[in-house]
Structures are given as C-alpha cells and as structure tokens.
Design an enzyme around this catalytic site. Sequence first.
Site, PDB file in Angstrom:
ATOM      1  N   ASN A 135     -16.174   1.096  24.072  1.00 10.08           N
ATOM      2  CA  ASN A 135     -17.076   0.949  23.240  1.00 10.08           C
ATOM      3  C   ASN A 135     -16.786   1.069  22.001  1.00 10.08           C
ATOM      4  OD1 ASN A 135     -20.012   1.708  22.483  1.00 10.08           O
ATOM      5  ND2 ASN A 135     -20.393   2.975  23.928  1.00 10.08           N
ATOM      6  N   HIS A 146     -31.028   1.128  37.420  1.00  9.80           N
ATOM      7  CA  HIS A 146     -32.502   1.531  36.649  1.00  9.80           C
ATOM      8  C   HIS A 146     -33.106  -0.172  37.099  1.00  9.80           C
ATOM      9  CE1 HIS A 146     -30.601   3.716  33.595  1.00  9.80           C
ATOM     10  NE2 HIS A 146     -30.748   4.553  34.670  1.00  9.80           N
ATOM     11  N   GLN A 184     -26.482  -0.021  34.248  1.00 11.34           N
ATOM     12  CA  GLN A 184     -27.419   0.758  34.501  1.00 11.34           C
ATOM     13  C   GLN A 184     -28.221  -0.175  33.767  1.00 11.34           C
ATOM     14  OE1 GLN A 184     -25.103   3.412  31.116  1.00 11.34           O
ATOM     15  NE2 GLN A 184     -27.048   4.671  31.961  1.00 11.34           N
TER      16      GLN A 184
END
Length: 266
Positions: free
Chosen positions: A235, A131, A114
């Site tokens: 994450n 993107h 992204q």
Amino acid sequence: MLAELSPALIAEVKRAAKLLAAQSRICILTGAGISAESGIPTFRDKQTGLWENYGVEDLATPEAFMRDPELVWSWYQWRRQIVADKVPNPAHHALAQWQYHAQTSEQEVILITQNVDDLHEQAGSTVTHLHGHLWRNRCGQCEIPYQDQLRASYDGQDTVSFEDELITCPHCNGYIRPDIVWFGETLPAQAWETAEKAAAKCDVFISIGTSRLVYPAAGLSQLAKQSGAQLIEINPDPTPNTIVDITLAEKAGIILPLFIEEITSL
C-alpha cells in the site's frame, strides 16, 4: 524494474518473495487501491457533478433505496458507466499469473476482494467477492437475482443497459437493486466463510490496496496473525499497525509483477 526502487524497498521485496516462495498457503485480500490504479474512483473519493451533494447515507444504504430508489439506482448506473471501460492493470494480471503458476506448484493462492468491479475476473483470476458485484442485480424485496442485467463477457462488449428507469422484479414486483453489500448489511455468508477459512489456515496473508481498518474484512488479517501467519502489506500509504511483518509502501502494479518474477526464479 527493481532498479527503479529504493535499496530498502528492494531488500523488502526480495525478503517477501523469498518468504512467499517457501510457503504453500497464501491468502490475499485486495481493496480499492488496486482498482484505483486502473482509474476506478474509490468510494471515499469526492463525488463530482450531480452527485457532489450526496453522502453515503443517500446512496449506499438499504434505507436510502427504500426512501428514493430512483436516486440510488441512477447513481449506480452512473458508477457502471464510469467503470465500464476500465481494464486490469499490472497488479491484476500479476495475481492472475500467480494463481495460474500455483496450479503447477504446491502453492494455494486464494484471492479475496472488497471491490465490486470485475477487474480480477477480466485478468483471469478466481476471486471471492465480499462486497458484491457491480455488474449483477437482484430484487430488493425477494432477493432473487435479476439475470437480464449481467455483464456477460470480458471481450469488451458490455451487455449492461445504463438506463436510469427503475426495473421491477418479475416474481414479486419489487424494485431491482444492485447486488452490492450496502452499509448496514451483512456480508454474503458463503463468501465470508471462504475468506475466514482461507485466513485461518494460510501461511502468509497479504493485504493489497486496503487500509485494513474497515470491519469485518479488517478482521481477516488479525485472524491470520492469530493462526500463525506472516503478514505482508502492499500500500502506498501503509496502515499504522504493529502486526504487519513486511510493509511494501508502493503501488501494487509495481510490486506484484516483481513478486512473480522473483518467486518463479527462486
């Protein structure tokens, strides 16, 4: 390096590595978190200096560019300056090493991002951008790519001009804009098709440094799960989500090199 992690996290890393080593089709989605480890501010970070009073609607929408193209162009030129000296971190290098290793094994490792920077490419990865590309431009009117502003190489010698002055298209005289997918715009059809196919046929789907809450990219993990894939999330701030099978709450730059070490030793 494993000794620096908690016993619970070490166990999860080993479990994930064992799973990955046994599967042939891997799909990886990276987000802003992996680039943040290289010092690139995320889009949601507070703007500073001249830009602190501007919001998304002022800087990253087609309407903003139509309303004030000079403002939007200046902001992206500023962003390019911020990103220009950033280099891949251990996570980027580990992913590139994994793809290289996969060439001599029976694994397929497809990388989707992204992010709009080129840190994956600098590290040596083959990657699909959902993107757009910060270092590319195109005409805001006729859509034709504007080649003069490409970042030509990864040897540290940037060829991009950071001038704020607007550029006009040689084909239609429209204003040149960054080749970025702005809010309210659709994702590139070919890139999205590649991502969907990879997610639908993978054995393991890994999300790295992304909340998986922003659609349509967030739908890739759901598509993978519905198709029978195992889900791994890397994450430091995991997304509350019951569909994830293995959660590794740590920076990608720490976890991914361990994966490579574990996978190649199994």
